[in-house]
Design a protein around this motif. Structure first.
Motif, PDB file in Angstrom:
ATOM      1  N   ASP C  12      42.619  35.082  39.062  1.00 50.38           N
ATOM      2  CA  ASP C  12      41.854  34.465  40.135  1.00 50.38           C
ATOM      3  C   ASP C  12      42.672  34.514  41.428  1.00 50.38           C
ATOM      4  O   ASP C  12      43.741  33.898  41.512  1.00 50.38           O
ATOM      5  N   PRO C  13      42.188  35.239  42.423  1.00 47.01           N
ATOM      6  CA  PRO C  13      42.969  35.362  43.659  1.00 47.01           C
ATOM      7  C   PRO C  13      43.210  34.020  44.347  1.00 47.01           C
ATOM      8  O   PRO C  13      44.266  33.809  44.946  1.00 47.01           O
ATOM      9  N   ASP C  14      42.235  33.093  44.264  1.00 46.98           N
ATOM     10  CA  ASP C  14      42.416  31.801  44.925  1.00 46.98           C
ATOM     11  C   ASP C  14      43.575  31.038  44.292  1.00 46.98           C
ATOM     12  O   ASP C  14      44.347  30.367  44.984  1.00 46.98           O
ATOM     13  N   VAL C  17      46.787  32.302  45.704  1.00 42.11           N
ATOM     14  CA  VAL C  17      47.110  31.799  47.051  1.00 42.11           C
ATOM     15  C   VAL C  17      47.646  30.368  46.944  1.00 42.11           C
ATOM     16  O   VAL C  17      48.634  30.006  47.592  1.00 42.11           O
ATOM     17  N   ALA C  35      48.339  42.947  44.914  1.00 48.37           N
ATOM     18  CA  ALA C  35      46.910  42.681  44.758  1.00 48.37           C
ATOM     19  C   ALA C  35      46.121  43.963  44.946  1.00 48.37           C
ATOM     20  O   ALA C  35      46.555  44.869  45.640  1.00 48.37           O
ATOM     21  N   ASP C 137      42.546  44.830  38.717  1.00 48.37           N
ATOM     22  CA  ASP C 137      41.939  43.502  38.760  1.00 48.37           C
ATOM     23  C   ASP C 137      42.950  42.380  38.574  1.00 48.37           C
ATOM     24  O   ASP C 137      42.571  41.257  38.288  1.00 48.37           O
ATOM     25  N   PHE C 139      46.337  40.088  39.904  1.00 47.59           N
ATOM     26  CA  PHE C 139      47.066  39.654  41.090  1.00 47.59           C
ATOM     27  C   PHE C 139      48.420  39.147  40.626  1.00 47.59           C
ATOM     28  O   PHE C 139      48.496  38.371  39.680  1.00 47.59           O
TER      29      PHE C 139
END
Lengths: 408, 487, 174
Positions: C12-14, C17, C35, C137, C139
């Motif tokens: 999950d990229p969020d 972060v 990424a 896909d 990160f």
């Protein structure tokens, strides 16, 4: 949002504006009586300026709506306020063109087109009655669309349940307005300005006037937006840095577009070097006119381009504001350079020019403030804004990316 | 969905409704159907390159390749015999060659518009189509470049058009005041920058392909081309800035290219050529024709390559709108030209436009009006803009119309210029037509190979749009139908 | 010279972060993030400064403009003036198109070249992939392990708490 006005201007400022208007009007009236050759060209420049800023704001809204732009949704009231100048501007243009015709337009004199070949269409096209009928149609169409836009926009404020319906209506008006704008602005450019020199014409002319007009509108809207932001009428939520940045980008891009059109027209006529065609540029690049000719390019493109090249400059309100003021002056100069060399042998820039222009500025200022005070500074019930404000916290990371690019 | 729907104005929470009705919302449009995962996006887009091509592809490729062979034959014959085998004569010294050149350069413009201008304007719908549109640009500019080279008659001396050191001509230089020399610079810059932009945009995708490649050769090729890309964010940050810079450079570039092409004509004194509106008019026409070609290509490939999820009807709708808008700008320019001829009172100019509409080539003019003025008006309804078959027909009409526009401008101006004793007619020969058909062969062969060996949709950009928060919210919005209504 | 990295992978990229923010708040330096696409908001979270590459464009553009103008002036006015169509030898207006094209060409090429140099991208380079699938896909967040003052355990726990699916040590040359 009825009740107290959102933009309070101090009594001193209002008084100053009124004094300027009175002074400008007095100069104009005295000038028309004593020195019509000096005054009518001025009035044509200044009054066209007022009309074009209004119609340019209308075009700005239409363009935003048609591209489905979301970034400018909260700023819609600013261009709307500028369209409020259209009724005044229309009336003033009618005055300048109609009453100033004998000074401004050779075609208004009997036999004014006698040197033209009989088959030239201008003999029919520039029949005075036709020019005036066209003028009424052009101005009426602008007024009608300004009214339609404003009504739908205010209607949306009152009726949250009609948010999407009014939004669609605005899009429909924009779609209809765009082709109409192309035709009417062409007619305006040909009839009001180009026809002062019936021997000359250029097919690019209307595009050139459009380019200048659009930059003028963008500069005016940006200037007002910055003022509203500084004044506190537009909160940081509704006028974020990236929106200022976007306005700066538009100013930068369309100033360059104007320069592109300027260069193409000049280059082609210079290159062709046909005696009939070069007259326009010969009169503008000789004697003292040359300085103004060069200044026109400098203030309208060279300086804004160089200064606004960097991202930081586009986001710094003081820099951007200075550029807007420069470009607004630049567009006045541009109109002046289209009009004045046709009627005067040497440039005249003195007290009458300044007084009348200052009066028009003050008039524009008061009308726009009044327009802003008539409704909420941020449109209510706008479906885009409603969506954004509902999702502003949810969909965002703590920090917002400052790059344009891919994000919407 | 969050329910905070009050609108804050001037620090006060304004009663947005008065009656407690929630304001209606308009979420941003999303441009990918079916919410695929990142992995699925990679698989979907890589699939046309990994599977065997279908029958449709082979048929198209066969036809295109035959046309390309025909081009080889025709050009060989042309060079062996000299350009006398074209239908040119003393009155019309420029015809199909320059028409095809302008046509193909114009086709290229849509690619740059999509990849650069729409990037600056933040139009997200460009992400699905920019890669193939850029590829189209490059192939179209290649086709365009063919014509100046072969029309020289002695293409081996083509390097004479460039200034170079040491100068074999003595101190004699090319004439920098000549629009034809501007053309040389414009077209070569355009081709180079487009290629670089296209390649740069592909580097991350090439890395993706490298990492999923199984064969040794594929691994080596993609490995070399992807320059050791490893997805580092520090590189991404620079990469995005450079992409924006290139977009910023390509935007005025694309305007300049067709403006300069138009100046090949507009700097002359010929009626019908010398008119100031030419530069912006040519640019608008170029974008119009380019979008016609993009529509033609994408309507075919989206279904043959199973990419409807990424190139949706909403994309076609947007492209149709741009086509309509630029078509109307072109119509405006036609009108202005006629108005100028009527208003201006120049005898030759006036005759030229009468001749355009009533002379021996009038049928070309009316075909052009039908395709470029009337056809875009058919796109006013959404139904028309989202009907694939209808759009395909329109896109073909646009292509035909824009080819004829150039033909009308070039040949009709030349065949009856000033002195009636110098009037003449141009009739194309088999070689004229053969080279034109052959250039389509070159174009389609390149494009068909491209969609087989390179990712025709930018995977990383699609993932970026999917991964972006706003898109997720749009997906979770309760009524996806409403989203598609966005205008 | 190769170093050792602590690599945390996310789907999950969020989450990534958020993890970047948490890791930096805890005093670690983020070496890099890997990424499949440029993540929004990560520049600020990682503290990546805006690239200075546009300066290359600007400087090369200026030079190219000057070069194009002087070259055309030199050839058309000084070296071999030639009267074509009665145009003046120094036809600055007619030199504008080539000036513009050369400015765009050279500044564009220089910018891309500068990017490749700065990011050390060149044909034949072997990609140093710190985690599988970062071009597809996955990160990944990489912390560089230093000789002193790097608490592997603490970092690992912090990353796992912040949604990392797998945390591995990996030696690589970047």
């Amino acid at each position: 949002m009825s009740g107290a006005a959102t933009i309070q201007i101090s009594g001193r400022v209002r008084a100053l504006a009124l004094v300027l208007i009175v002074l400008g009007a007095a100069t104009a009236i005295v000038g028309v009586i004593l020195a019509p050759e000096r005054t009518w060209p001025n009035l044509l420049v200044d009054f066209s300026y007022l009309a074009t800023v209004g119609v340019s704001a209308l075009f700005f809204m239409a363009a935003q709506s048609l591209t489905g732009a979301r970034w400018s949704a909260s700023l819609r009231r600013v261009p709307e306020a500028f369209t409020a100048i259209l009724p005044v501007g229309a009336l003033l243009v009618i005055i300048a063109v109609f009453f100033g015709r004998s000074v401004l337009y050779p075609w208004s004199h009997p036999g004014g087109l006698a040197h033209e070949p009989a088959f030239a269409g201008k003999n029919q096209y520039l029949q005075p009655s036709w020019v005036f009928i066209r003028m009424i149609i052009v101005l009426a169409s602008w007024l009608i669309f300004a009214g339609l836009f404003r009504r739908a926009s205010l209607h949306q404020d009152q009726h949250p349940e009609l948010g999407l319906a009014q939004h669609k209506k605005l899009t429909l008006y924009s779609t209809l307005f765009l082709p109409l704008f192309a035709v009417t602005l062409t007619i305006a450019a040909f009839d009001w300005i180009l026809s002062m020199d019936p021997r000359w014409f250029s097919t690019m002319y209307a595009v050139y006037v459009f380019a200048g007009t659009f930059v003028q509108g963008i500069a005016a809207i940006t200037l007002a937006t910055i003022a509203l932001k500084k004044h506190g009428a537009l909160s940081a939520q509704h006028c974020a840095d990236h929106q200022i940045h976007d306005l700066g980008k538009m100013l930068f891009a369309f100033s360059t577009f104007w320069a592109y059109i300027w260069t193409c027209q000049y280059l082609l006529i210079w290159y062709g070097n046909i005696p009939d065609e070069v007259t326009h540029y010969v009169s503008r690049t000789n004697g003292p006119w040359l300085y103004l000719f060069a200044l026109n390019l400098i203030v309208n493109w060279l300086v804004p381009f160089t200064v606004l090249l960097s991202v930081r400059a586009k986001r710094t309100t003081n820099v951007l504001r200075a550029m807007c003021i420069l470009v607004l002056f630049g567009h006045w100069l541009d109109l002046y350079m289209l009009v004045a060399p046709t009627v005067w042998t040497t440039p005249k820039l003195g007290i009458p020019e300044i007084a009348i222009a200052a009066g028009c500025c003050a008039l524009l200022f008061l009308v726009v403030v009044r327009g802003l005070n008539q409704a909420s500074v941020v449109p209510l019930n706008d479906p885009i804004l409603a969506y954004e404000s509902a999702h502003v916290i949810v969909h965002h990371h703590p920090v917002q990316r400052n790059l344009g690019g891919v994000e919407q | 969905m969050s329910t905070s729907t009050t609108v804050r104005v001037n620090g006060k929470t304004a009663p947005a409704t008065g009656s407690g009705v929630m304001p209606q919302v308009l979420p941003p449009t999303f441009w990918v159907d079916g919410n695929p995962t990142f992995r699925q996006i990679t698989d979907d887009i890589a699939q046309p390159m990994e599977g065997r091509p279908g029958k449709g592809w082979w048929i198209c490729f066969g036809i295109a390749f035959l046309a390309l062979l025909n081009l080889g034959g025709m050009v060989t014959y042309l060079i062996a015999k000299g350009i006398g085998v074209w239908g040119l004569n003393n009155s019309v010294g420029w015809a199909f060659d320059i028409t095809n050149f302008v046509f193909w350069v114009g086709i290229g413009h849509a690619g740059t518009l999509i990849s650069a201008i729409l990037l600056l304007f933040r139009q997200q719908w460009r992400t699905s189509i920019n890669r193939s549109a850029e590829a189209m640009t490059i192939f179209a500019v290649m086709c365009a470049g063919l014509f100046p080279a072969i029309h020289m008659g002695r293409p081996w001396d083509a390097f004479f058009i460039f200034p170079y050191f040491p100068n074999q001509r003595g101190p004699l230089w090319v004439n920098f005041r000549s629009p034809l020399v501007w053309d040389v610079f414009a077209i070569s810059t355009y081709l180079t920058i487009s290629l670089v932009f296209w390649y740069l945009g592909m580097v991350p995708d090439l890395a993706t392909l490298r990492d999923r490649a199984t064969g040794k050769i594929k691994k080596f090729i993609f490995g070399t081309l992807s320059l050791g890309w490893n997805g580092s964010h520090r590189t991404w940050a620079r990469y995005e800035i450079v992409s924006l810079v290139l977009a910023g450079l390509a935007t005025p570039l694309v305007l300049s290219v067709h403006s300069i092409v138009s100046m090949d004509f507009a700097t002359s004194l010929l009626p019908g050529w010398h008119t100031t509106i030419f530069p912006p008019y040519f640019v608008a026409g170029a974008i119009y024709s380019g979008f016609g070609m993009v529509l033609t290509l994408l309507i075919i490939t989206r279904s043959t390559m199973n990419l409807q999820r990424y190139i949706t009807l909403r994309h076609l709708d947007k492209m149709a709108k741009v086509t309509m808008l630029t078509g109307m700008i072109v119509s405006y320019a036609y009108l202005t030209e006629f108005f100028g001829a009527w208003y201006g009172g120049n005898l030759y100019e006036r005759y030229h436009f009468i001749n355009r509409a009533t002379g021996p080539y009038a049928w070309c003019f009316y075909l052009m009006v039908l395709c470029n003025v009337i056809t875009p008006q058919l796109l006013w309804t959404r139904k028309a803009r989202t009907s694939v078959v209808f759009l395909f027909i329109v896109s073909i009409m646009v292509n035909i119309g824009m080819w004829f526009e150039r033909f009308v401008i070039i040949v009709v101006s030349l065949h009856r210029a000033f002195l009636p004793s110098g009037w003449g007619m141009f009739y194309p020969t088999i070689v004229d037509v053969g080279v034109l058909v052959g250039s389509f062969g070159l174009f389609f062969t390149c494009f068909l190979l491209f969609i087989r060996v390179l990712p025709m949709i930018a995977m990383w950009e699609i993932k970026g749009v999917m991964g972006h928060g706003a898109h997720k919210m749009a997906l979770s919005a309760d009524d996806p139908e409403k989203v598609t209504v966005n205008v | 010279m190769s170093s050792t990295f602590l690599v945390a992978t996310f789907s999950d990229p969020d989450a990534l972060v958020r993890a970047v923010v948490a890791v930096r708040e805890a005093g670690f330096k983020v070496y890099d993030v890997f990424a499949p696409y440029p993540l929004h908001g990560l520049d600020e979270a990682m503290g990546v400064k805006r690239s200075r590459l546009p300066w290359v464009t600007f400087c090369v553009g200026l030079c190219a403009l000057a070069l194009a103008l002087t070259f055309q002036f030199y050839t058309s006015v000084l070296d071999w003036p030639l009267n074509v169509g009665g145009k003046p030898d120094n036809s600055t207006l007619a030199f504008i198109p080539i000036c513009f094209e050369l400015t765009v060409l050279l500044s564009g090429l220089a910018t891309v070249a500068a990017l490749f140099l700065r990011a050390r991208l060149y044909p034949g380079k072997t990609a140093a992939l710190l985690a599988e699938g970062v071009t597809n896909d996955t990160f990944a967040l990489a912390l560089r392990r230093r000789e002193s003052g790097f608490d592997v355990h603490r970092a690992r726990v912090l990353l796992e708490q912040n949604g990392a699916e797998r945390v591995k040590e990996k030696e690589a040359e970047l």
